[in-house]
Design an enzyme around this catalytic site. Sequence first.
Site, mmCIF file in Angstrom:
data_model
loop_
_atom_site.group_PDB
_atom_site.id
_atom_site.type_symbol
_atom_site.label_atom_id
_atom_site.label_comp_id
_atom_site.label_asym_id
_atom_site.label_seq_id
_atom_site.Cartn_x
_atom_site.Cartn_y
_atom_site.Cartn_z
ATOM 1 N N HIS A 245 -3.063 -10.157 11.622
ATOM 2 C CA HIS A 245 -3.399 -9.540 12.926
ATOM 3 C C HIS A 245 -4.761 -9.915 13.502
ATOM 4 O O HIS A 245 -5.638 -9.070 13.653
ATOM 5 C CB HIS A 245 -3.190 -8.025 12.922
ATOM 6 C CG HIS A 245 -3.690 -7.270 11.721
ATOM 7 N ND1 HIS A 245 -2.976 -6.200 11.227
ATOM 8 C CD2 HIS A 245 -4.774 -7.387 10.952
ATOM 9 C CE1 HIS A 245 -3.642 -5.701 10.194
ATOM 10 N NE2 HIS A 245 -4.718 -6.399 10.018
ATOM 11 N N HIS B 296 -6.488 -8.869 5.347
ATOM 12 C CA HIS B 296 -6.814 -8.013 6.506
ATOM 13 C C HIS B 296 -8.263 -8.313 6.853
ATOM 14 O O HIS B 296 -9.162 -8.003 6.078
ATOM 15 C CB HIS B 296 -6.628 -6.544 6.119
ATOM 16 C CG HIS B 296 -7.237 -5.576 7.090
ATOM 17 N ND1 HIS B 296 -6.749 -5.402 8.363
ATOM 18 C CD2 HIS B 296 -8.284 -4.740 6.981
ATOM 19 C CE1 HIS B 296 -7.486 -4.483 8.984
ATOM 20 N NE2 HIS B 296 -8.420 -4.066 8.170
ATOM 21 N N ASN C 212 0.820 -1.215 0.000
ATOM 22 C CA ASN C 212 0.000 0.000 0.000
ATOM 23 C C ASN C 212 0.853 1.266 0.000
ATOM 24 O O ASN C 212 0.724 2.133 0.850
ATOM 25 C CB ASN C 212 -0.962 0.004 1.189
ATOM 26 C CG ASN C 212 -0.256 -0.123 2.518
ATOM 27 O OD1 ASN C 212 0.898 -0.560 2.573
ATOM 28 N ND2 ASN C 212 -0.908 0.248 3.580
ATOM 29 N N ASP D 158 3.499 -5.634 12.605
ATOM 30 C CA ASP D 158 2.423 -4.791 12.071
ATOM 31 C C ASP D 158 2.845 -3.316 12.101
ATOM 32 O O ASP D 158 2.065 -2.430 12.424
ATOM 33 C CB ASP D 158 1.133 -4.999 12.872
ATOM 34 C CG ASP D 158 -0.105 -4.718 12.033
ATOM 35 O OD1 ASP D 158 0.045 -4.370 10.847
ATOM 36 O OD2 ASP D 158 -1.220 -4.842 12.575
#
Lengths: 430, 323
Positions: free
Chosen positions: A238, A186, A101, A311
Amino acid sequence: MAERRTAYINAHLIDPASGLDAAGALLVEGTKIADVGPGLFAEGVPEGIETVDCAGAHLVPGLIDMRVQACDPGFEHKETIATASAAAVAGGITSIVTLPNTEPVIDDVAGLEFIARRARETKLAKVYAYGAVTAGLEGKELAEIGLLKEAGAVGFTDGTRAIADAGVMARALKYAKAFGALIIQHPEEPRLAGGVMNSGELSTRLGLPGIATQAEIIMVERDLRLAEMTGGRIHISHISTWAAVEAIRAAKARGIAVTCDTAPPYFALVEADIGDYRTFLKLSPPLRSDFDRRAVVEGLADGTIDAIASDHNPQDQDSKRLPFVQAEFGAVGLETLLPVALELVHGEHLDLKTLIRRLSTTPAELLGIPGGKLKPGAPADLLVFDPFSPWKVDAATFRSKSKNSPFDGRPVAGRALRTIIDGRLVYSAS
Amino acid sequence: MEFQPSSFTHRHLLGIEGLSPWDIEKVLDLADNYVGLSRSRHKKTDVLRGLTVINLFFENSTRTLTSFELAGKRLGADVINMAVANSSIKKGETLIDTAMTLNAMHPDALVVRHSDSGAVKLLAQKVNCAVVNGGDGSHEHPTQALLDALTIRRRKGRLEGLTVTICGDVLHSRVARSNILLLNTMGARVRVVAPPTLMPAAIDRMGVEVYTNMREGLKDADIVMMLRLQTERMQGQYVPSIREYFHFFGLTEEKLAAAKPDCLIMHPGPMNRGVEIDSVIADDINRSVILDQVELGVAVRMAVLDLLTRDRRGDNDDLGGKL
């Protein structure tokens, strides 16, 4: 000319891959591990070998961080490949994997090559990259997964965005199978994730819009079904909720090809730590209840959660010194990954060998990248650390360009003493 | 008698949370004194003479801004109103920059309203003067809760033991949150009534009884507080139509029959007649205390500005020493 040889002696060796957990020594020849074991150099180190006395410290495979935002290219005011690499090696991390990203998005081969060039220039941590699953991370059309894989992408993800369209996700999983490519999700249903913190009493008291735990569990359950349907490999990032841990545990028992990771905030912090609108604790997924946090710890202990990643999500002051609703999500994590993860060992939830497996061996296996083990012939990517030395996190001293740590000021134990990559010393604690 | 701290020791008024029953009593007692002044021909005192109060409003407001302005002026302070345009993208930057800029001008009190929860607290960390929260997002609106409490106390003689029903858009309401905190602190019994889509998560954990049926929620109530439907804060649809909302959650004579005969009707304003409240009821002079609320709002804000500036005035007298 013979390759340079270095002996690391008086070390506590831990290698999850072989089960080794004993005092001993390790020999590096050039860029590779040449020999390792308890009996090595019992008679002393021969002439001509440089000797490093570890003085009883632990010697393990260097950590492999499978979720890092280096913000480069495009957001160099927050972080660069160079600063992220410096932060990584100071944290005992020898390999990082960056999210796509960036600006431009890493959805073509040129983007990958740019990152590789920056990494070569920096020559600190090894930098691997994920490619985008969909072009422009827009969740609509598949990116060139095959070409990206051929050019070195170690996995595919739309970064901080969930692949929301079930049809697109099913096609991605199916198509990626041909290339043995891992799809990394995600886990958040975007239509339920309009809030800024966990939904509940606290969000109500603070007057902040909440994100229900169901936003995570719905996406996890959907993707498990899609993985089952397509036979594709999925990795969920996560994990933050009890229900998601439960669902993945059950799916693994059913034989579905799923793996997952979590990050230190989700086993070390809870929503209450947000206190009076502390934006450094505004994370995505949001910090949850203590009930969820304990489930994450249990998932790490029993192996439902395969890996721990930092993260790492650097944000500059202007992105965080804002009212909570307006502040950006995310926290830096490279330089606190090891000490905060060690809290799991000090709290007797995991033994050290299991922890190193979650931080190094498993990520290497999942992504098919070198490292993660102390084996002759493997790259000499090593970490020497003391799991007990106490210190206090001070974000101001971070090598990372951004200082948005939710752990700033936290008393911790354990830190990297030496980080070695391809036999080369890249970090040494002062 | 219980322990009673002798002075109001808070530096700011950022919320009802953190106030003790004695703090609240102190504000209400002092405000009671100021009601008389506001009603007299000469409405001014010089308690805050020489002090500067800045009303910093990042969100549109007429009644709260006017109320604070009058409060400051009646106390003799120099009052400046600053309405800061809400450019959506640079809101936060403006907030901190504006705070630092204003701070450099040495105001004695800042009254701040902002559309984001927590924004006033953030600003308070950057300035040296007293900060009054004039409403932040869906978080708190403490002076509204205090003026509501004063209105109730003057009409009913007490707060303790009363049943107060708060109806309407609780989800987006800072007034509801501040009132729940204050009324619970003072020993009232609090109920909330709203469609489930406008009810905040786990609101029962704030010590309220939760109803989705308005008649049940109003049964034997001493007070009903109506809330405005805050469409400007809504993303997406929370109720199917205004017509349906009014039918089930609008205050009408017929629903009000479930409450006690002397039940008071309150509304923080601005009212949407025909949306959450029937016009006839809003204008019922025997039961509607909506205009009392407006009047007492000025007195409460005078009391708050007075208490928060005592330290810098070197005046620690207990009750309105210079009144």
